[in-house]
Enzyme design. Structure first.
Site, PDB file in Angstrom:
ATOM      1  N   LYS A 182      84.217  65.488 -92.341  1.00 30.55           N
ATOM      2  CA  LYS A 182      84.748  66.645 -93.080  1.00 30.55           C
ATOM      3  C   LYS A 182      85.818  66.169 -94.065  1.00 30.55           C
ATOM      4  O   LYS A 182      86.447  65.125 -93.853  1.00 30.55           O
ATOM      5  CB  LYS A 182      85.364  67.653 -92.095  1.00 30.55           C
ATOM      6  CG  LYS A 182      84.370  68.202 -91.087  1.00 30.55           C
ATOM      7  CD  LYS A 182      83.324  69.076 -91.725  1.00 30.55           C
ATOM      8  CE  LYS A 182      82.508  69.834 -90.705  1.00 30.55           C
ATOM      9  NZ  LYS A 182      81.074  69.496 -90.741  1.00 30.55           N
TER      10      LYS A 182
HETATM   11  C1  LIG Z   1      79.987  75.378 -91.273  1.00 28.67           C
HETATM   12  C2  LIG Z   1      80.372  74.699 -89.995  1.00 28.67           C
HETATM   13  N1  LIG Z   1      80.869  75.422 -88.968  1.00 28.67           N
HETATM   14  C3  LIG Z   1      81.239  74.861 -87.811  1.00 28.67           C
HETATM   15  C4  LIG Z   1      81.129  73.500 -87.611  1.00 28.67           C
HETATM   16  C5  LIG Z   1      81.468  72.950 -86.274  1.00 28.67           C
HETATM   17  O1  LIG Z   1      82.464  71.989 -86.266  1.00 28.67           O
HETATM   18  P1  LIG Z   1      82.499  70.887 -85.094  1.00 28.67           P
HETATM   19  O2  LIG Z   1      81.426  69.906 -85.366  1.00 28.67           O
HETATM   20  O3  LIG Z   1      83.885  70.300 -85.233  1.00 28.67           O
HETATM   21  O4  LIG Z   1      82.330  71.606 -83.805  1.00 28.67           O
HETATM   22  C6  LIG Z   1      80.633  72.696 -88.658  1.00 28.67           C
HETATM   23  C7  LIG Z   1      80.541  71.233 -88.598  1.00 28.67           C
HETATM   24  O5  LIG Z   1      80.083  70.489 -87.909  1.00 28.67           O
HETATM   25  C8  LIG Z   1      80.226  73.302 -89.863  1.00 28.67           C
HETATM   26  O6  LIG Z   1      79.714  72.586 -90.876  1.00 28.67           O
END
Ligand SMILES: Cc1ncc(COP(=O)(O)O)c(C=O)c1O
Length: 386
Positions: free
Chosen positions: A193
Site C-alpha cells: 500500500k
Molecule cells: C480496498 C481494500 N480494502 C481492504 C483491504 C484489506 O486490507 P488488509 O489486506 O490489510 O486486510 C485491501 C487490501 O488488501 C483493499 O485493497
C-alpha cells in the site's frame, strides 16, 4: 533487466537506515504490544488525516469490521459496496450475517457510482426484506470516491458511511480528506500500500468520540473503556472487564515504529507519485484506450496506475516478454466470484464493472520509479501493435 512492479527496497535504502534503527529501538524497548510507538503513530496519523481519533488495528480488513461491530450491524441489514474492489470490502459484511449489496462504478473513476447506489438502496427498500444501514465507498487505486454525492445519499436514507481508504489513504478532494464526509476512514498498511509497513497493519480514523471509544474497546476483546466506567468501579486492568464481544486486533509496536518513519516522508511521496502518474499519462495517452481520469480537485495517491486497452491480455504478454511486470485488478469482480455471487446486485446490474474487468491493466508504480525506467515502460507499451 526485469523492472519491479513496486520497489519497496528502493524506498528502504532511500530512508538510509531510519527504519532499521526504529525497529531496533522497538525490539530493545520491549513493549512489543501496544508500546509507546503505537500511541505516537496514532497521534501522527490523526494529525496527518485531520482526524480527532486514529486507532491502529491488525489489518485493513479488521479496520472495516470494527465499525460494523460498533454499530451492531447484523441480520437483516444491507451494506452497499462496490464489486470492483478487493474482497475485503465485502467480506466483512457476512461475518456479521448482514448482506452486501453490490453497486456499479463510474466508467471514468472506477469508484462507486452515486446514481447506481441510490438505485440499489431503492431496490432494497422496495423489496422490504432488509434495512439499508451502511455504505462502504472505496478509494480505488488511490482516487477518492465521490464523497460529497455519496454522503448526501447516506444522509437522505439515514445511513452510515465508511471510507475504505486501504488503497487511497492520503487522497483528497479539494484538499479535504474523505473523513470530511465519512463517519470513519479505514486503511491498510499492507506492505504494497502507499503507506505500508513491514507486515500486516491497519487503522481507523474518526471524529466521532463514541465510535472511537467503542472501537478501542472492541479491538481488545471488548475491554472496558471510559463510557463503561462512568457508573462502575473496577480495580483491576480494564482488559479484564469485558463489556462487549470484541476481537484481538492491535497494531504491532514494531510495525508502528516502521510507520512513524514512513509517515514522515509520505506527503513527499504522494507528490512524487503524482509527478510519475502525470508523466505516464502524457507518454501513454496516444497508445492506449484510456489513461486514468482524475477529476479536477481530486488528488490520488496512485496506489495503482491503471490503463485500459482493447487487447489487455495481448498487451500483458507483450510487456512480460520485455521485462515489464503488470497486474490485473480485478479480473473477477466480487459479484461474479464463487463466494459472493449469491448476494444481491443493485438495480440495472453492474455493466460498467463487467466491462472494466476485461480492459484494465496496472503498470509499475511506486515513489522511487525513475524516469529512465519509466521511459522503458512507456516505450514497451507504445511498441505493442495489438
Ligand atoms: C480496498 C481494500 N480494502 C481492504 C483491504 C484489506 O486490507 P488488509 O489486506 O490489510 O486486510 C485491501 C487490501 O488488501 C483493499 O485493497
Amino acid at each position: 533487466m526485469t523492472i519491479p512492479f513496486i520497489d519497496l527496497q528502493a524506498q528502504r535504502l532511500r530512508l538510509a537506515g531510519k527504519i532499521e534503527a526504529a525497529v531496533q529501538e522497538a525490539v530493545v524497548g520491549g513493549a512489543w504490544v501496544m508500546g509507546p510507538q503505537v500511541r505516537q503513530f496514532e497521534q501522527d496519523l490523526a494529525a496527518f488525516g485531520k482526524a480527532k481519533h486514529a486507532l491502529g488495528c491488525a489489518n485493513g480488513t479488521d479496520a472495516l469490521a470494527l465499525p460494523l461491530m460498533a454499530w451492531d450491524i447484523g441480520h437483516g441489514d444491507a451494506v452497499f459496496v462496490p464489486s470492483f474492489t478487493f474482497a475485503a470490502t465485502a467480506e466483512v459484511v457476512p461475518w456479521f450475517h448482514a448482506v452486501p449489496v453490490f453497486v456499479d462504478v463510474d466508467p471514468k473513476t472506477y469508484n462507486m457510482d452515486p446514481k447506481a447506489l441510490e438505485a440499489a438502496i431503492e431496490g432494497v427498500l422496495k423489496e422490504g426484506k432488509r434495512k439499508p444501514r451502511v455504505v462502504i465507498a472505496v478509494d480505488l487505486f488511490g482516487q477518492p470516491a465521490d464523497y460529497p454525492a455519496i454522503k448526501a445519499i447516506c444522509d437522505r436514507y439515514g445511513m452510515k458511511l465508511i471510507a475504505d481508504s486501504a488503497q487511497g489513504f492520503g487522497c483528497t478532494i479539494d484538499g479535504r480528506h474523505p473523513l470530511e464526509w465519512a463517519d470513519i476512514t479505514t486503511t491498510s498498511f499492507f506492505p504494497a500500500k502507499p503507506l505500508g509497513c513491514y507486515g500486516d497493519g491497519g487503522a481507523v480514523l474518526t471524529n466521532d468520540d463514541l465510535l472511537a471509544e467503542l472501537i478501542d474497546s472492541i479491538r481488545v476483546h471488548g475491554k472496558a473503556v471510559g463510557i463503561d466506567l462512568k457508573d462502575r468501579t473496577f480495580e483491576h486492568e480494564t482488559k479484564y472487564l469485558n463489556m462487549r464481544i470484541g476481537l484481538n486486533s492491535r497494531l504491532d509496536t514494531i510495525q508502528a515504529a516502521v510507520l512513524i518513519e514512513k509517515l514522515k516522508v509520505f506527503p513527499q511521496e504522494i507528490e512524487w507519485r503524482n509527478r510519475i502518474a502525470a508523466r505516464y499519462n502524457e507518454g501513454l495517452r496516444p497508445h492506449v484506450a484510456a489513461v486514468p481520469d482524475v477529476p479536477a480537485g481530486n488528488i490520488s495517491n496512485w496506489a495503482q496506475y491503471t490503463i485500459e486497452h482493447d487487447d489487455r491480455d495481448g498487451l500483458a504478454a507483450h510487456l512480460k516478454a520485455q521485462g515489464v511486470p503488470t497486474a490485473v485488478y480485478y479480473p473477477i469482480p466480487l459479484h461474479l466470484q464463487p463466494a459472493y455471487e449469491r448476494y444481491p446486485r443493485g438495480a440495472g446490474g453492474l455493466p460498467v464493472t463487467e466491462r472494466l474487468k476485461d480492459r484494465v491493466i496496472s503498470l509499475p508504480m511506486h515513489a522511487d520509479l525513475d524516469e529512465a525506467t519509466q521511459d522503458r515502460i512507456i516505450a514497451a507499451v507504445a511498441s505493442f501493435k495489438g
